[in-house]
Design an enzyme around this catalytic site. Structure first.
Site, PDB file in Angstrom:
ATOM      1  N   ASP A   1      -9.115-105.890 -63.114  1.00 41.18           N
ATOM      2  CA  ASP A   1     -10.354-105.431 -63.595  1.00 41.18           C
ATOM      3  C   ASP A   1      -9.813-103.820 -63.148  1.00 41.18           C
ATOM      4  O   ASP A   1     -10.088-103.346 -61.841  1.00 41.18           O
ATOM      5  CB  ASP A   1     -11.707-106.020 -63.573  1.00 41.18           C
ATOM      6  CG  ASP A   1     -12.265-105.130 -64.019  1.00 41.18           C
ATOM      7  OD1 ASP A   1     -12.352-105.381 -65.615  1.00 41.18           O
ATOM      8  OD2 ASP A   1     -13.578-103.887 -63.185  1.00 41.18           O
TER       9      ASP A   1
ATOM     10  N   GLU B   1      -6.022-104.700 -65.708  1.00 39.50           N
ATOM     11  CA  GLU B   1      -6.602-103.548 -66.739  1.00 39.50           C
ATOM     12  C   GLU B   1      -5.953-102.624 -67.257  1.00 39.50           C
ATOM     13  O   GLU B   1      -6.836-101.645 -65.848  1.00 39.50           O
ATOM     14  CB  GLU B   1      -8.418-103.964 -66.754  1.00 39.50           C
ATOM     15  CG  GLU B   1      -8.492-103.308 -67.763  1.00 39.50           C
ATOM     16  CD  GLU B   1     -10.272-103.326 -67.919  1.00 39.50           C
ATOM     17  OE1 GLU B   1     -10.730-103.251 -69.170  1.00 39.50           O
ATOM     18  OE2 GLU B   1     -10.627-103.141 -66.717  1.00 39.50           O
TER      19      GLU B   1
END
Length: 494
Positions: free
Chosen positions: A204, A241
């Site tokens: 993330d 990401e």
């Protein structure tokens, strides 16, 4: 000194260079993101559905302790309190059992890991009962203190890499991954997950961390656990990401030497095409010509948990379950085309973009329930259980490594192609019928269209397609049909 730093980074990149394989079991391809599912429910889903229908892997929501936030929004999972494996999805024992059960039926697990930051100010109580004081950057359950964070500042300038990587994303306390103690704690967390049998990680907010720091962290992660059926020396699959639609100071190319990236341009572009803003015929050169990263560096998707809610990238062009015909067509194209590592989204229904998963009592996540056609209810959408999507996972498995061949288009919004001599697919996004004799590449015989139905013994619950000795077949997709796709493959031969 500069040359030394470059050589060190090159060495670390080489250490990470094996992290581009998803570590799937032979004969399987494609993963699903079971967003906010509980661990016990995922274990059962692996055994009852994902394994039998050929899915290769699944992505889970963050597994570590997060802040408990009023109203229980979905995004509380992205506000870490500690690295204890206790969330609303279950505890460590349940998670470990899930991973083991899924591996046993050939379905690999990929964890959404959050280590760019800790929770924001005011969010101090965790799902494992830990307490923190984000205001003073104190997270004793790790432990992290103010010494482990970057100085407080807000991200205000996306043209400044330092601001993006050293400041706080929406108030989340920004960890300093250049700090050796921080690295140690992150590596311990990742290695513990590897010990439990996971196959890789979605990282993330990777864009908000320095690539050189990530290279050090990835290079210290263990090889996968052979006790769970992985090959000796296999590295975790890492997909990061990195939102890059062009025009910003940070490029995905800064990260593709370390692992794959979540290719947001794929989501944006496929949405435009199947919404009719671009013509299907342009898909003839789908891939890097569209600005995507290399195929083995691209985790591709139609939508994800962020941009289906209008967050992240893509805006109104992103397709979601709320426009089912176009969504199924785009998903079918993604799964039929050989480019990238595809991930199918599996959602819960929402009307408020902050809304958390269905609950039984306002707090505890409710389990999905299943209809007679295998679709979900009880607040869950479960796109992966839509026939048009799970049968295309079977199509991808049947196609295996066969190359894209026999491209055809009508000059507008009707296209078709084969995957060598193993599979064939056609699409109609025009306002009139598709009815043509097309080269399928397949051996002669009668095949079940796995979009309109499924093979059942020697018959088909949907349309059948007869392929002649020359490989050609009469392909028909009426413009008013429920689905704008037809797909056949060697494992669906009647």
């Amino acid at each position: 000194m500069f040359l030394t730093k470059l050589s060190v980074l090159a060495t670390l990149l080489a250490l990470a260079s094996a992290q581009f394989s998803p570590n799937y079991k032979d004969g399987r391809n494609g993963m699903v993101h079971l967003f906010e599912w509980k661990w016990d429910d995922i274990a059962a889903e692996c055994e009852n559905f994902l394994g039998p229908y050929g899915f290769a892997g699944l992505q889970v929501s963050p597994v570590n302790e997060n802040a408990v936030i009023g109203g229980r929004p979905w995004w509380e999972r992205y506000q870490p309190i500690s690295y204890k494996l206790t969330t609303r999805s279950g505890n460590e024992q349940q998670f470990a059992s899930m991973v083991k059960r899924c591996n046993a039926v050939g379905v690999r697990t990929y964890v959404d890991v959050v280590f760019n930051h800790m929770s924001a100010n005011g969010n101090s109580r965790g799902t494992a009962g830990s307490q923190a004081d984000p205001g003073s950057k104190s997270f004793p359950a790790v432990p992290f203190s103010t010494l482990d964070f970057n100085p407080t500042c807000s991200i205000t300038n996306y043209n400044d890499p330092k601001n993006i990587r050293n400041c706080e994303l929406v108030g989340l306390r920004d960890l300093n991954q250049g700090n050796s103690w921080v690295r140690d704690k992150i590596v311990d967390f990742l290695n513990h997950l590897v010990d439990l049998g996971v196959a890789g990680f979605r990282v993330d907010a990777a864009k908000h961390m320095w690539p050189a720091d990530l290279a050090v962290i990835y290079g210290r992660v263990k090889n996968l656990n052979t006790a769970h059926g992985f090959n000796a020396g296999a590295k975790p699959y890492i997909f990061q990401e990195v939102i890059d639609l062009g025009g910003e100071a940070i490029s995905k190319s800064e990260y593709t030497g370390l692992g794959a990236v979540t290719e947001f341009r794929h989501s944006d572009s496929i949405g435009k095409v199947f919404r009719g803003k671009d013509q299907l015929r342009y898909l003839v050169n789908w891939g890097t010509a569209w600005g995507f990263a290399a195929s083995d560096r691209s985790l591709v998707f139609v939508d994800n948990h962020d941009n289906q809610r209008g967050h992240g990238a893509g805006g109104a062009d992103v397709l979601t379950y709320k426009v089912p015909k176009q969504y199924k067509m785009a998903s079918a194209f993604m799964l039929a085309h050989p480019f990238g590592t595809p991930r199918v989204m599996s959602s819960f229904a929402f009307s408020d973009t902050d809304q958390g998963p269905p609950t039984s009592d306002g707090s505890n996540i409710a389990s999905p329930r299943f209809n007679s056609d295998m679709s979900c209810n009880n607040g869950w959408v479960c796109e992966h259980r839509w026939r048009q999507i799970y049968n295309m996972v079977g199509f991808r498995n049947a196609a295996a490594n066969a190359q894209l061949q026999n491209w055809w288009d009508n000059g507008k919004n009707q296209i078709a192609f084969s995957r060598g001599n193993r599979a064939f697919v056609a699409f109609n996004n025009d306002g009139y019928d598709l009815s043509s004799s097309l080269q399928t590449g397949l051996p002669a015989g009668t095949y079940c269209d796995v979009i309109s139905g499924s093979k059942s013994g020697s018959s088909c619950t949907g349309k059948s397609v007869v392929v002649g000795s020359d490989g050609r077949a009469n392909i028909s997709i009426r413009q008013n049909e429920q689905d704008g796709v037809l797909a056949i493959h060697v494992n669906a031969k009647l």
